[in-house]
Scaffold this motif. Structure first.
Motif, mmCIF file in Angstrom:
data_model
loop_
_atom_site.group_PDB
_atom_site.id
_atom_site.type_symbol
_atom_site.label_atom_id
_atom_site.label_comp_id
_atom_site.label_asym_id
_atom_site.label_seq_id
_atom_site.Cartn_x
_atom_site.Cartn_y
_atom_site.Cartn_z
ATOM 1 N N ILE A 243 -24.427 39.708 23.004
ATOM 2 C CA ILE A 243 -23.197 40.231 22.098
ATOM 3 C C ILE A 243 -23.410 41.829 21.890
ATOM 4 O O ILE A 243 -22.452 42.364 22.019
ATOM 5 C CB ILE A 243 -23.533 39.503 20.576
ATOM 6 C CG1 ILE A 243 -22.862 38.122 20.895
ATOM 7 C CG2 ILE A 243 -22.707 40.300 19.654
ATOM 8 C CD1 ILE A 243 -23.127 37.279 19.475
ATOM 9 N N TYR A 244 -24.615 42.397 21.787
ATOM 10 C CA TYR A 244 -24.759 43.844 21.782
ATOM 11 C C TYR A 244 -24.330 44.489 23.070
ATOM 12 O O TYR A 244 -23.616 45.369 22.795
ATOM 13 C CB TYR A 244 -26.103 44.290 21.283
ATOM 14 C CG TYR A 244 -26.482 45.570 21.262
ATOM 15 C CD1 TYR A 244 -25.937 46.231 20.230
ATOM 16 C CD2 TYR A 244 -27.147 46.332 22.310
ATOM 17 C CE1 TYR A 244 -26.018 47.874 20.057
ATOM 18 C CE2 TYR A 244 -27.477 47.773 22.184
ATOM 19 C CZ TYR A 244 -26.716 48.381 20.977
ATOM 20 O OH TYR A 244 -26.896 49.560 20.883
ATOM 21 N N TRP B 170 -20.752 44.472 22.890
ATOM 22 C CA TRP B 170 -19.980 45.303 21.816
ATOM 23 C C TRP B 170 -20.129 46.899 22.203
ATOM 24 O O TRP B 170 -19.238 47.437 22.034
ATOM 25 C CB TRP B 170 -20.965 45.165 20.706
ATOM 26 C CG TRP B 170 -20.396 45.817 19.243
ATOM 27 C CD1 TRP B 170 -20.730 47.302 18.886
ATOM 28 C CD2 TRP B 170 -19.390 45.806 18.558
ATOM 29 N NE1 TRP B 170 -20.146 47.571 18.008
ATOM 30 C CE2 TRP B 170 -19.251 46.804 17.711
ATOM 31 C CE3 TRP B 170 -18.374 44.649 18.473
ATOM 32 C CZ2 TRP B 170 -18.202 46.839 16.705
ATOM 33 C CZ3 TRP B 170 -17.610 44.627 17.490
ATOM 34 C CH2 TRP B 170 -17.528 45.671 16.669
ATOM 35 N N ARG B 171 -21.252 47.132 22.866
ATOM 36 C CA ARG B 171 -21.221 48.590 23.501
ATOM 37 C C ARG B 171 -19.990 48.718 24.543
ATOM 38 O O ARG B 171 -19.377 49.555 24.440
ATOM 39 C CB ARG B 171 -22.454 48.727 24.270
ATOM 40 C CG ARG B 171 -23.791 48.798 22.980
ATOM 41 C CD ARG B 171 -25.003 49.374 23.687
ATOM 42 N NE ARG B 171 -24.848 50.389 24.727
ATOM 43 C CZ ARG B 171 -24.920 51.664 24.741
ATOM 44 N NH1 ARG B 171 -25.584 52.063 23.544
ATOM 45 N NH2 ARG B 171 -24.912 52.440 25.720
ATOM 46 N N THR C 64 -17.249 47.019 24.583
ATOM 47 C CA THR C 64 -15.988 47.035 23.806
ATOM 48 C C THR C 64 -15.779 48.535 23.306
ATOM 49 O O THR C 64 -14.629 48.866 23.314
ATOM 50 C CB THR C 64 -15.978 45.957 22.879
ATOM 51 O OG1 THR C 64 -15.998 44.781 23.528
ATOM 52 C CG2 THR C 64 -14.835 46.088 22.101
ATOM 53 N N SER C 65 -16.766 48.860 22.826
ATOM 54 C CA SER C 65 -16.705 50.313 22.198
ATOM 55 C C SER C 65 -16.252 51.453 23.101
ATOM 56 O O SER C 65 -15.657 52.495 22.570
ATOM 57 C CB SER C 65 -17.940 50.803 21.377
ATOM 58 O OG SER C 65 -18.959 50.854 22.347
ATOM 59 N N ASP D 106 -10.101 48.485 23.897
ATOM 60 C CA ASP D 106 -11.097 47.840 22.905
ATOM 61 C C ASP D 106 -10.700 46.633 22.308
ATOM 62 O O ASP D 106 -11.442 45.537 22.097
ATOM 63 C CB ASP D 106 -11.738 48.802 21.761
ATOM 64 C CG ASP D 106 -10.776 49.358 20.968
ATOM 65 O OD1 ASP D 106 -9.390 49.541 21.191
ATOM 66 O OD2 ASP D 106 -11.169 49.632 19.837
ATOM 67 N N ALA E 248 -12.665 43.072 23.217
ATOM 68 C CA ALA E 248 -13.215 42.236 22.243
ATOM 69 C C ALA E 248 -12.944 40.891 22.465
ATOM 70 O O ALA E 248 -13.703 40.109 21.655
ATOM 71 C CB ALA E 248 -12.296 42.767 20.666
ATOM 72 N N VAL F 212 -16.563 39.570 23.212
ATOM 73 C CA VAL F 212 -17.547 39.768 22.017
ATOM 74 C C VAL F 212 -17.020 38.343 21.358
ATOM 75 O O VAL F 212 -17.764 37.539 20.743
ATOM 76 C CB VAL F 212 -17.459 41.044 21.249
ATOM 77 C CG1 VAL F 212 -18.102 40.615 19.847
ATOM 78 C CG2 VAL F 212 -17.666 42.233 21.707
#
Length: 169
Positions: free
Chosen positions: A105-106, A109-110, A112-113, A128, A132, A135
């Motif tokens: 997940i982390y 997330w990075r 996605t950002s 994003d 997402a 995620v």
């Protein structure tokens, strides 16, 4: 919130998300086919939207597939083992699935950002929103795997997929 309400709520959200993504996918492909076949020109945005709808379809559908047993599952050896070993291996499988998803997940997330600074080429959607979906896939799959493990540990389930969880034609 009791387990059954949480479970039913997540299942409902995933079913609606899967249905909406599938409807968008069908409509977009239909526009693309009609455009190519009849009009000899397809709108350029249809290919892009089809890809994005497919990503969200998988994100919402993966957890439902885990729940219903529609994901690939090779259990010929584990189910032939004696005693509680099949149950233990089903529990391990659920926990391993959840663990892998939680670990990923982390980084997802990075990734996605990064999409905040990018837009899709034709639709000009911030990427994003598209990224997402990965995620969402990881969170929902982890949630379904954890719900299966929790149900097994509390005696509400034997860990087998709910084969009739989804209506079949």
């Amino acid at each position: 919130m009791p387990y059954s309400k949480l479970h039913d709520g997540v299942v409902t959200i995933c079913r609606i998300g899967t249905g909406v993504a599938f409807a968008v996918l069908i409509a977009t492909v239909l526009i693309q086919v009609v455009g190519r076949s009849i009009l000899n020109s397809s709108p350029p945005w249809t290919e892009e939207l089809t890809r994005y709808a497919l990503l969200w379809l998988v994100a919402f559908g993966a957890g439902l597939s885990l729940r219903s047993g529609d994901l690939v599952n090779v259990d010929i050896v584990s189910e032939a083992l004696p005693g509680r070993w099949p149950w233990r291996l089903r529990l391990f499988s659920a926990l391993a699935t959840a663990g892998l998803c939680l670990v990923l997940i982390y980084p997802a997330w990075r990734f996605t950002s990064i999409g905040v600074r990018q837009t899709s080429p034709v639709l000009a959607i911030r990427m994003d929103f598209i990224h997402a979906s990965i995620v969402a896939l990881l969170v929902l799959l982890a949630l379904f795997a954890l719900m299966r493990a929790a149900a097994m540990l509390t005696g509400r389930s034997d860990g087998y997929p709910t084969f009739n969880a989804e209506p079949r034609p």
